[in-house]
Write an enzyme that holds these catalytic residues in place. Structure first.
Site, PDB file in Angstrom:
ATOM      1  N   PHE A  50      -1.620  67.254  51.602  1.00 56.02           N
ATOM      2  CA  PHE A  50      -2.016  67.124  53.006  1.00 56.02           C
ATOM      3  C   PHE A  50      -3.490  66.780  53.172  1.00 56.02           C
ATOM      4  CE2 PHE A  50      -2.565  71.526  51.817  1.00 56.02           C
ATOM      5  CZ  PHE A  50      -3.758  71.907  52.400  1.00 56.02           C
TER       6      PHE A  50
ATOM      7  N   ARG B 190       0.495  71.383  60.100  1.00 60.80           N
ATOM      8  CA  ARG B 190       0.913  72.544  59.321  1.00 60.80           C
ATOM      9  C   ARG B 190       2.440  72.597  59.346  1.00 60.80           C
ATOM     10  NH1 ARG B 190      -2.400  72.954  55.749  1.00 60.80           N
ATOM     11  NH2 ARG B 190      -4.190  74.351  55.836  1.00 60.80           N
TER      12      ARG B 190
ATOM     13  N   TYR C  48     -31.744  83.099  39.333  1.00 59.59           N
ATOM     14  CA  TYR C  48     -30.476  82.723  38.696  1.00 59.59           C
ATOM     15  C   TYR C  48     -29.600  83.938  38.437  1.00 59.59           C
ATOM     16  CZ  TYR C  48     -27.137  80.371  35.683  1.00 59.59           C
ATOM     17  OH  TYR C  48     -25.970  79.864  35.149  1.00 59.59           O
TER      18      TYR C  48
ATOM     19  N   LYS D 217     -14.729  82.211  57.283  1.00 58.48           N
ATOM     20  CA  LYS D 217     -14.056  82.572  58.534  1.00 58.48           C
ATOM     21  C   LYS D 217     -14.741  83.797  59.140  1.00 58.48           C
ATOM     22  CE  LYS D 217     -10.728  80.029  56.374  1.00 58.48           C
ATOM     23  NZ  LYS D 217     -10.813  79.553  54.960  1.00 58.48           N
TER      24      LYS D 217
ATOM     25  N   PHE E 245       0.501  80.437  51.722  1.00 63.03           N
ATOM     26  CA  PHE E 245      -0.570  79.578  52.190  1.00 63.03           C
ATOM     27  C   PHE E 245      -0.794  78.530  51.116  1.00 63.03           C
ATOM     28  CE2 PHE E 245      -4.986  78.224  52.903  1.00 63.03           C
ATOM     29  CZ  PHE E 245      -4.795  77.690  54.165  1.00 63.03           C
ATOM     30  N   THR E 246      -1.215  77.350  51.530  1.00 61.85           N
ATOM     31  CA  THR E 246      -1.242  76.176  50.656  1.00 61.85           C
ATOM     32  C   THR E 246      -2.007  76.399  49.356  1.00 61.85           C
ATOM     33  OG1 THR E 246      -3.110  75.395  51.986  1.00 61.85           O
ATOM     34  CG2 THR E 246      -0.920  74.548  52.546  1.00 61.85           C
TER      35      THR E 246
ATOM     36  N   ASP F  97      -5.075  88.882  51.292  1.00 61.37           N
ATOM     37  CA  ASP F  97      -5.855  87.718  51.690  1.00 61.37           C
ATOM     38  C   ASP F  97      -6.575  88.160  52.956  1.00 61.37           C
ATOM     39  OD1 ASP F  97      -6.909  85.453  52.832  1.00 61.37           O
ATOM     40  OD2 ASP F  97      -5.156  84.197  52.488  1.00 61.37           O
TER      41      ASP F  97
END
Length: 456
Positions: free
Chosen positions: A448, A381, A71, A257, A123-124, A214
């Site tokens: 979206f 998009r 943990y 990614k 970006f969203t 980012d």
């Protein structure tokens, strides 16, 4: 067209099947013409996203078997921490369940209500967290990024004049931080040049403004620098990445990614006070600072994957496979965002569906049509993803109205790219049959993902 073999052997496979067109039409209708709401078993080739859809390597799977699920104080965390510090150069790392968790932490830590966040295109989820914490996002990307037809390198660069004007008009003290995305997703996966990163850093340092990247697709960005920026052709991907981050105060990262995993992310920073506050805050939202909502095995896979992503043979194949799909569509006259970026080919829905107005959601309509005609899942998009203004309630109206064909890493072959291209080329030949859509259900936040539509 000839193409190179993949730089890997395939050890495990998943069977896919193509359901009939009539079945696809029915499934799309049941999903409210939103590709997010389709069941994956009904997808032939899934290009919805490259987030968490990667194929892991044998070494990553082996690493999963040595997961330390303590943990607190997991050995896998310390491996991840060591890896990120070495490759990125930041002093501190806080793991999160995915990139969105890191965005949440950064926004709460860095933003005071009424401040501004400057960045190279929104970006969203990033903008959502910024606005939720009282900031206003200001787009300072170069103008060329909003023109789908311009084929120029480094369209993700920040416009330094826009940044200087913003600082002058709003005051440096009112800018929470600069959010620099490498690469810029919604511009078509466009990279940022090292020269631009350096110049932004110099200007921000003059005014005492922090810069947070980012970093989600930072390795892809590094490949473009090596390929296209003078002086970097003989520099390793690893060294390029390290220099990129030397111009930042920290970053958010979705490990789903460029870390080549299915779940995970982290927040990096150099500031000691911010790190102390982040460790307190992560306990509330994610878990202990040594696991951040992740199993030990997932942190181990992320550490291994980040190193694998730096291998030139891998990243060259990754970017060139995406480029192959873009080239094939372009040569057939299909309008795409130029140049092809690192993670996806973006169809230009405005030119693909010139008979539809933006209020008829051409990108949403095109994404639905692609699935019904080809069995390929893609993502809107455009105006739907852009959402509504928090001040006026009116739709944001992005200049780019696109459909993203996002290539998962190490999952599909060039033959799959041929199938995708052939299907979209056939659809383009009767594009006038694509009908516009309207909302039948519109969520208030990040619409979206779960909105539903019907034909006008």
């Amino acid at each position: 067209m000839n193409y190179p073999a993949e730089p890997f052997r395939i050890k495990s496979v998943e069977t896919v099947s193509m359901i009939s067109r009539d079945e696809r039409v029915k499934k799309m209708q049941e999903a409210g013409y939103n590709t997010f709401l389709l069941n994956s078993k009904d997808i032939y080739i899934d290009l919805l996203t490259d987030s968490g859809t990667n194929a892991m390597s044998d070494k990553q799977w082996a690493g999963m078997m040595i997961g330390d699920e303590a943990y607190a104080g997991s050995e896998n965390f310390y491996h991840l921490e060591k890896t990120v510090k070495e490759l990125f150069g930041f002093k501190h790392i806080v793991p999160t369940h995915q990139g969105r968790g890191a965005e949440n932490l950064l926004s709460q830590l860095a933003i005071k209500p009424g401040q501004y966040v400057a960045g190279n295109m929104y970006f969203t989820t990033t903008r959502f967290h910024q606005e939720k914490n009282g900031a206003t996002f200001v787009d300072i990307v170069r103008d060329e990024a909003h023109d789908a037809s311009l084929n120029l390198p480094f369209k993700g660069d920040i416009d330094l004049n826009k940044l200087a004007t913003l600082i002058k008009e709003k005051g440096a003290e009112n800018i929470a931080y600069i959010c620099l995305a490498v690469t810029v997703n919604l511009a078509g996966g466009q990279p940022v040049s090292m020269a631009n990163m350096r110049a932004v850093h110099e200007m921000a340092s003059t005014y005492g403004i922090k810069i947070f990247y980012d970093a989600t697709r930072c390795v892809e960005n590094a490949y473009f620098i090596k390929e296209q920026e003078a002086g970097y052709e003989n520099v390793s991907i690893k060294d390029i990445v390290h220099e990129m981050f030397s111009y930042a105060d920290g970053c958010t990262m979705s490990g789903k990614k460029d870390c080549l995993v299915n779940i995970g992310g982290f927040l990096c920073m150099n500031d000691e006070e911010m790190f102390s506050a982040a460790k307190e805050l992560v306990v509330v939202y994610e878990g202990m600072p040594s696991y951040g909502g992740l199993a030990g095995r997932d942190m181990e896979a992320m550490a291994i994957g980040l190193r694998e992503a730096m291998q030139y043979e891998y990243i060259e194949h990754r970017v060139k496979q995406v480029r192959y799909l873009g080239d094939k569509l372009r040569e057939a006259g299909v309008p795409i965002v130029e140049p092809t970026g690192g993670h996806a080919v973006f169809l230009d829905a405005r030119r693909f569906c010139p008979h539809l107005t933006q209020d008829q959601f051409p990108a949403q309509s095109l994404a639905a049509s692609i699935y019904m005609e080809t069995g390929v899942r893609s993502m809107e998009r455009g105006i739907v993803s852009a959402g509504r203004s928090k001040e006026t309630g009116e739709n944001h109206r992005p200049k780019l109205e696109t459909v993203r064909l996002t290539i998962p890493r190490r999952v599909y072959t060039y033959a799959h790219m041929d199938v995708v291209a052939d299907g979209i080329i056939k659809l383009y030949q009767h594009k006038e049959d694509i009908r516009g859509l309207t909302f039948v259900y519109e969520p208030k936040q990040l619409r979206f993902f779960t909105a539903r539509f019907d034909f006008i």
